[in-house]
Write a protein that holds these residues in place. Structure first.
Motif, PDB file in Angstrom:
ATOM      1  N   GLY A  16      12.744  54.750  31.773  1.00 17.15           N
ATOM      2  CA  GLY A  16      12.670  53.388  31.248  1.00 17.15           C
ATOM      3  C   GLY A  16      13.708  53.139  30.179  1.00 17.15           C
ATOM      4  O   GLY A  16      14.369  52.089  30.155  1.00 17.15           O
ATOM      5  N   ALA A  17      13.883  54.113  29.268  1.00 17.06           N
ATOM      6  CA  ALA A  17      14.877  53.958  28.207  1.00 17.06           C
ATOM      7  C   ALA A  17      16.291  53.927  28.776  1.00 17.06           C
ATOM      8  O   ALA A  17      17.173  53.251  28.227  1.00 17.06           O
ATOM      9  CB  ALA A  17      14.744  55.084  27.189  1.00 17.06           C
ATOM     10  N   GLY A  18      16.527  54.634  29.882  1.00 11.98           N
ATOM     11  CA  GLY A  18      17.835  54.610  30.521  1.00 11.98           C
ATOM     12  C   GLY A  18      18.189  53.247  31.083  1.00 11.98           C
ATOM     13  O   GLY A  18      19.371  52.923  31.257  1.00 11.98           O
ATOM     14  N   LEU A  19      17.177  52.447  31.402  1.00  7.14           N
ATOM     15  CA  LEU A  19      17.405  51.049  31.784  1.00  7.14           C
ATOM     16  C   LEU A  19      17.603  50.173  30.549  1.00  7.14           C
ATOM     17  O   LEU A  19      18.495  49.320  30.511  1.00  7.14           O
ATOM     18  CB  LEU A  19      16.230  50.527  32.610  1.00  7.14           C
ATOM     19  CG  LEU A  19      15.964  51.186  33.964  1.00  7.14           C
ATOM     20  CD1 LEU A  19      14.699  50.607  34.582  1.00  7.14           C
ATOM     21  CD2 LEU A  19      17.144  50.984  34.905  1.00  7.14           C
ATOM     22  N   LEU A  20      16.786  50.380  29.537  1.00  7.57           N
ATOM     23  CA  LEU A  20      16.791  49.490  28.373  1.00  7.57           C
ATOM     24  C   LEU A  20      18.015  49.665  27.490  1.00  7.57           C
ATOM     25  O   LEU A  20      18.598  48.667  27.023  1.00  7.57           O
ATOM     26  CB  LEU A  20      15.534  49.725  27.534  1.00  7.57           C
ATOM     27  CG  LEU A  20      14.188  49.372  28.161  1.00  7.57           C
ATOM     28  CD1 LEU A  20      13.062  49.762  27.221  1.00  7.57           C
ATOM     29  CD2 LEU A  20      14.123  47.882  28.482  1.00  7.57           C
ATOM     30  N   ASP A  21      18.413  50.904  27.225  1.00 10.86           N
ATOM     31  CA  ASP A  21      19.432  51.138  26.208  1.00 10.86           C
ATOM     32  C   ASP A  21      20.770  50.476  26.533  1.00 10.86           C
ATOM     33  O   ASP A  21      21.327  49.754  25.701  1.00 10.86           O
ATOM     34  CB  ASP A  21      19.606  52.642  25.977  1.00 10.86           C
ATOM     35  CG  ASP A  21      18.392  53.243  25.279  1.00 10.86           C
ATOM     36  OD1 ASP A  21      17.565  52.475  24.757  1.00 10.86           O
ATOM     37  OD2 ASP A  21      18.262  54.485  25.252  1.00 10.86           O
ATOM     38  N   PRO A  22      21.350  50.681  27.721  1.00 13.58           N
ATOM     39  CA  PRO A  22      22.594  49.961  28.012  1.00 13.58           C
ATOM     40  C   PRO A  22      22.385  48.463  28.189  1.00 13.58           C
ATOM     41  O   PRO A  22      23.290  47.668  27.934  1.00 13.58           O
ATOM     42  CB  PRO A  22      23.095  50.614  29.309  1.00 13.58           C
ATOM     43  CG  PRO A  22      21.904  51.249  29.911  1.00 13.58           C
ATOM     44  CD  PRO A  22      21.015  51.640  28.782  1.00 13.58           C
ATOM     45  N   LEU A  23      21.173  48.057  28.611  1.00 10.98           N
ATOM     46  CA  LEU A  23      20.905  46.626  28.771  1.00 10.98           C
ATOM     47  C   LEU A  23      20.955  45.881  27.440  1.00 10.98           C
ATOM     48  O   LEU A  23      21.290  44.695  27.402  1.00 10.98           O
ATOM     49  CB  LEU A  23      19.536  46.408  29.424  1.00 10.98           C
ATOM     50  CG  LEU A  23      19.483  46.451  30.943  1.00 10.98           C
ATOM     51  CD1 LEU A  23      18.046  46.309  31.423  1.00 10.98           C
ATOM     52  CD2 LEU A  23      20.356  45.362  31.547  1.00 10.98           C
ATOM     53  N   VAL A  24      20.601  46.559  26.339  1.00 12.31           N
ATOM     54  CA  VAL A  24      20.729  45.919  25.030  1.00 12.31           C
ATOM     55  C   VAL A  24      22.161  45.437  24.824  1.00 12.31           C
ATOM     56  O   VAL A  24      22.417  44.291  24.448  1.00 12.31           O
ATOM     57  CB  VAL A  24      20.319  46.889  23.906  1.00 12.31           C
ATOM     58  CG1 VAL A  24      20.614  46.285  22.538  1.00 12.31           C
ATOM     59  CG2 VAL A  24      18.838  47.228  23.997  1.00 12.31           C
ATOM     60  N   LEU A  25      23.120  46.314  25.095  1.00 10.67           N
ATOM     61  CA  LEU A  25      24.530  45.952  24.938  1.00 10.67           C
ATOM     62  C   LEU A  25      24.953  44.895  25.946  1.00 10.67           C
ATOM     63  O   LEU A  25      25.628  43.919  25.605  1.00 10.67           O
ATOM     64  CB  LEU A  25      25.390  47.209  25.109  1.00 10.67           C
ATOM     65  CG  LEU A  25      25.232  48.316  24.070  1.00 10.67           C
ATOM     66  CD1 LEU A  25      25.974  49.574  24.526  1.00 10.67           C
ATOM     67  CD2 LEU A  25      25.752  47.868  22.722  1.00 10.67           C
ATOM     68  N   ILE A  26      24.550  45.087  27.199  1.00  7.59           N
ATOM     69  CA  ILE A  26      25.008  44.185  28.264  1.00  7.59           C
ATOM     70  C   ILE A  26      24.485  42.762  28.043  1.00  7.59           C
ATOM     71  O   ILE A  26      25.245  41.781  28.096  1.00  7.59           O
ATOM     72  CB  ILE A  26      24.563  44.714  29.637  1.00  7.59           C
ATOM     73  CG1 ILE A  26      25.244  46.054  29.939  1.00  7.59           C
ATOM     74  CG2 ILE A  26      24.877  43.709  30.741  1.00  7.59           C
ATOM     75  CD1 ILE A  26      24.655  46.785  31.148  1.00  7.59           C
ATOM     76  N   LEU A  27      23.176  42.615  27.804  1.00  9.15           N
ATOM     77  CA  LEU A  27      22.587  41.284  27.655  1.00  9.15           C
ATOM     78  C   LEU A  27      23.160  40.544  26.445  1.00  9.15           C
ATOM     79  O   LEU A  27      23.474  39.353  26.529  1.00  9.15           O
ATOM     80  CB  LEU A  27      21.067  41.401  27.535  1.00  9.15           C
ATOM     81  CG  LEU A  27      20.311  41.898  28.771  1.00  9.15           C
ATOM     82  CD1 LEU A  27      18.823  42.000  28.471  1.00  9.15           C
ATOM     83  CD2 LEU A  27      20.546  40.969  29.960  1.00  9.15           C
ATOM     84  N   LEU A  28      23.285  41.249  25.338  1.00  6.64           N
ATOM     85  CA  LEU A  28      23.783  40.586  24.135  1.00  6.64           C
ATOM     86  C   LEU A  28      25.254  40.229  24.262  1.00  6.64           C
ATOM     87  O   LEU A  28      25.683  39.153  23.826  1.00  6.64           O
ATOM     88  CB  LEU A  28      23.551  41.473  22.908  1.00  6.64           C
ATOM     89  CG  LEU A  28      22.089  41.740  22.549  1.00  6.64           C
ATOM     90  CD1 LEU A  28      21.997  42.536  21.261  1.00  6.64           C
ATOM     91  CD2 LEU A  28      21.301  40.446  22.424  1.00  6.64           C
ATOM     92  N   ALA A  29      26.042  41.115  24.846  1.00  7.03           N
ATOM     93  CA  ALA A  29      27.473  40.825  25.000  1.00  7.03           C
ATOM     94  C   ALA A  29      27.699  39.630  25.918  1.00  7.03           C
ATOM     95  O   ALA A  29      28.535  38.768  25.656  1.00  7.03           O
ATOM     96  CB  ALA A  29      28.198  42.053  25.534  1.00  7.03           C
ATOM     97  N   ARG A  30      26.943  39.564  27.007  1.00  5.55           N
ATOM     98  CA  ARG A  30      27.122  38.445  27.942  1.00  5.55           C
ATOM     99  C   ARG A  30      26.644  37.130  27.340  1.00  5.55           C
ATOM    100  O   ARG A  30      27.243  36.081  27.555  1.00  5.55           O
ATOM    101  CB  ARG A  30      26.357  38.730  29.238  1.00  5.55           C
ATOM    102  CG  ARG A  30      27.032  39.771  30.113  1.00  5.55           C
ATOM    103  CD  ARG A  30      26.267  39.992  31.406  1.00  5.55           C
ATOM    104  NE  ARG A  30      26.995  40.882  32.309  1.00  5.55           N
ATOM    105  CZ  ARG A  30      26.536  41.311  33.464  1.00  5.55           C
ATOM    106  NH1 ARG A  30      25.331  40.930  33.867  1.00  5.55           N
ATOM    107  NH2 ARG A  30      27.258  42.113  34.232  1.00  5.55           N
ATOM    108  N   ALA A  31      25.562  37.175  26.565  1.00  6.32           N
ATOM    109  CA  ALA A  31      25.041  35.943  25.983  1.00  6.32           C
ATOM    110  C   ALA A  31      25.933  35.421  24.869  1.00  6.32           C
ATOM    111  O   ALA A  31      26.117  34.213  24.715  1.00  6.32           O
ATOM    112  CB  ALA A  31      23.627  36.174  25.453  1.00  6.32           C
ATOM    113  N   ALA A  32      26.485  36.324  24.067  1.00  9.45           N
ATOM    114  CA  ALA A  32      27.286  35.898  22.912  1.00  9.45           C
ATOM    115  C   ALA A  32      28.667  35.419  23.317  1.00  9.45           C
ATOM    116  O   ALA A  32      29.210  34.487  22.723  1.00  9.45           O
ATOM    117  CB  ALA A  32      27.403  37.056  21.922  1.00  9.45           C
ATOM    118  N   GLY A  33      29.262  36.023  24.343  1.00  5.72           N
ATOM    119  CA  GLY A  33      30.631  35.696  24.686  1.00  5.72           C
ATOM    120  C   GLY A  33      31.597  36.438  23.779  1.00  5.72           C
ATOM    121  O   GLY A  33      31.238  36.952  22.722  1.00  5.72           O
ATOM    122  N   PRO A  34      32.890  36.498  24.151  1.00  7.84           N
ATOM    123  CA  PRO A  34      33.858  37.293  23.393  1.00  7.84           C
ATOM    124  C   PRO A  34      34.092  36.810  21.974  1.00  7.84           C
ATOM    125  O   PRO A  34      34.405  37.603  21.089  1.00  7.84           O
ATOM    126  CB  PRO A  34      35.138  37.192  24.235  1.00  7.84           C
ATOM    127  CG  PRO A  34      34.948  35.978  25.095  1.00  7.84           C
ATOM    128  CD  PRO A  34      33.487  35.888  25.353  1.00  7.84           C
TER     129      PRO A  34
END
Length: 472
Positions: A116-134
């Protein structure tokens, strides 16, 4: 997930950040809490420390092996759906671990948690980066840095507090109600992605998955065994190291031939990306040196118990939590190089100062030094992560996040292994402390040398495909 417009940043993005970070914090706290309970768990299950250690090692290996799958699955199933599934799997593992009846069941359920953590940990970075934009990458990575900074420090403190007043089972069971709240908040706060909001996902690279995840996990296992066995010249370390190297070489050959590998190694052809992941990996090694060596120094040189030594480590996390949001916001306007350079210099000078510490040094100076290391680390970490996401186009955010997280895992394991060997081969705790911080100082010098390779000011950056250079 499309980038959120400026006029809605405070309302929607901040709410989403809070929900995502709450879920991400659970994994960090749970893994670090369990690390301080090794003796208690060994006594409870009437087994050896080496056997009970697999409850933590199994968790770590499951995390590492799952990350490449997350890279593909986030575009195939959507970030929201994958986040909810990962959090549910993590909570199921936590509940089962808290109800374990023998050491085998505990290890098995910790592996479930790790998946479960292997799904969550990189998703923290992915979701926030995509939502915030460059353009807001530094600001959002700085907010995330508060959790990354405080989690490893607060985990042992929370674990010690639980063990002082409650059964060991509550280290896992307390995650369940908190995680349930995070799950229901995620249902409300994380928006559903349409197919147009995420990059197209090709077929799963099964061969790549079979080589990359187990390969990284084997190398991490080898480093963990190096620390446990007191050296690398043992079969427990050499066997997984050899297997890991063979698997990773096999993946490199496979990725060069595949049209759609799970991680495209041509990412490293981009100078800014390579500099970012290198700085984060080396910086993580230096930070873990402090998290490992300083509590030992406080216990052996000053006679403190585990809980007090953990509390004296709080300035490291506090410094990072204070610095990362400010440095991240500053890097969005001025670029990454300036804040990162200042932070690396401060961290290097602070690490060097610890090479002069003696057993009789007043604790006020070590506390201030720990705070300075945290501040310096935060000042170069948030701008560096922000620059990584300003470098990557949206289609490669998932791959870049997975590479960053896997190398951070590898850096942490390598840092702990090196520090353990330094301490074990030193004559006393003070000599060991000096050796550890000479190592940390050297890492900071390399970080300083790599910072000029980061991208310049945001308006000068080109967010075009980082593979263009290699394909032209």
């Amino acid at each position: 997930m499309s980038s959120i417009s400026d006029d809605r940043f405070d309302r929607r993005l901040l709410a989403m950040i809070g929900v995502i970070l709450l879920g991400g914090l659970l994994g960090i706290l749970n893994s670090t809490m369990a690390a301080v309970a090794t003796d208690t768990l060994a006594t409870a299950f009437k087994t050896s420390l080496s056997t009970i250690g697999w409850a933590s090692t199994g968790f770590l290996l499951a995390v590492t092996a799952t990350i490449p799958f997350t890279t593909w699955a986030v575009d195939r199933f959507g970030g929201r759906r994958l986040w909810l599934a990962g959090l549910l799997l993590f909570l199921a593992g936590a509940l089962a671990a808290g109800l374990s009846w023998n050491v085998g069941s505990l290890i098995a359920f910790r592996v479930v948690q790790g998946l479960g953590a292997g799904l969550l940990d990189p998703l923290v970075l992915i979701l926030l980066a995509r939502a915030a934009g460059p353009h807001r990458a530094g600001r959002v990575m700085g907010m995330m840095g508060v959790v990354l900074s405080l989690g490893p420090v607060l985990g042992p403190i929370a674990g010690g507090a639980v063990l002082d007043s409650l059964s060991w089972r509550w280290m896992f069971l307390l995650s369940v109600p908190i995680g349930a709240v995070a799950w229901f908040l995620a249902l409300r706060m994380i928006p559903t992605e349409g197919q147009d909001d995420r990059p197209a996902s090709g077929r799963l690279d099964v061969m790549g998955m079979a080589l990359l995840g187990p390969g990284f996990a084997a190398v991490v296992l080898a480093l963990s065994q190096t620390a446990e066995q007191g050296g690398i010249a043992t079969w427990q370390a050499l066997l997984p190291l050899g297997a890991g190297v063979v698997l990773l070489i096999g993946y490199a050959v496979h990725a060069a031939r595949s049209k759609a590998p799970v991680i495209d190694l041509r990412l490293f052809a981009n100078r800014g990306f390579t500099a970012s992941v290198t700085i984060m990996g080396l910086g993580g090694m230096a930070l873990y040196a402090s998290l490992f060596a300083l509590p030992l120094y406080y216990q052996q040189a000053h006679g403190h118990d585990v809980l007090t030594a953990g509390l004296l480590m709080t300035p490291v996390g506090l410094g990072g939590a204070l610095a990362m949001p400010l440095a991240g916001r500053l890097s969005d306007r001025l670029g990454s190089r300036g804040p990162a350079t200042g932070g690396a210099i401060l961290a290097a000078l602070s690490a060097f100062a610890f090479t002069q510490v003696e057993a009789a040094t007043p604790e006020v100076w070590t506390v201030l030094g720990a705070l300075a290391i945290g501040l310096g680390s935060g000042c170069f970490s948030a701008p560096t992560m922000g620059s990584l996401y300003r470098t990557l186009p949206p289609a490669l955010v998932a791959q870049g996040s997975s590479v960053l997280y896997m190398l951070n895992q590898l850096g942490a394991a390598l840092g702990v292994a090196v520090v353990t060997l330094i301490v074990q081969t030193s004559g006393d705790v003070v000599t060991g402390l000096h050796g550890v911080y000479w190592f940390a100082t050297a890492m900071m010098v390399i970080v300083l040398a790599a910072i000029p390779l980061l991208p310049g000011k945001p308006q000068q950056q080109d967010a075009s495909d980082v593979l263009a250079k290699t394909s032209s």
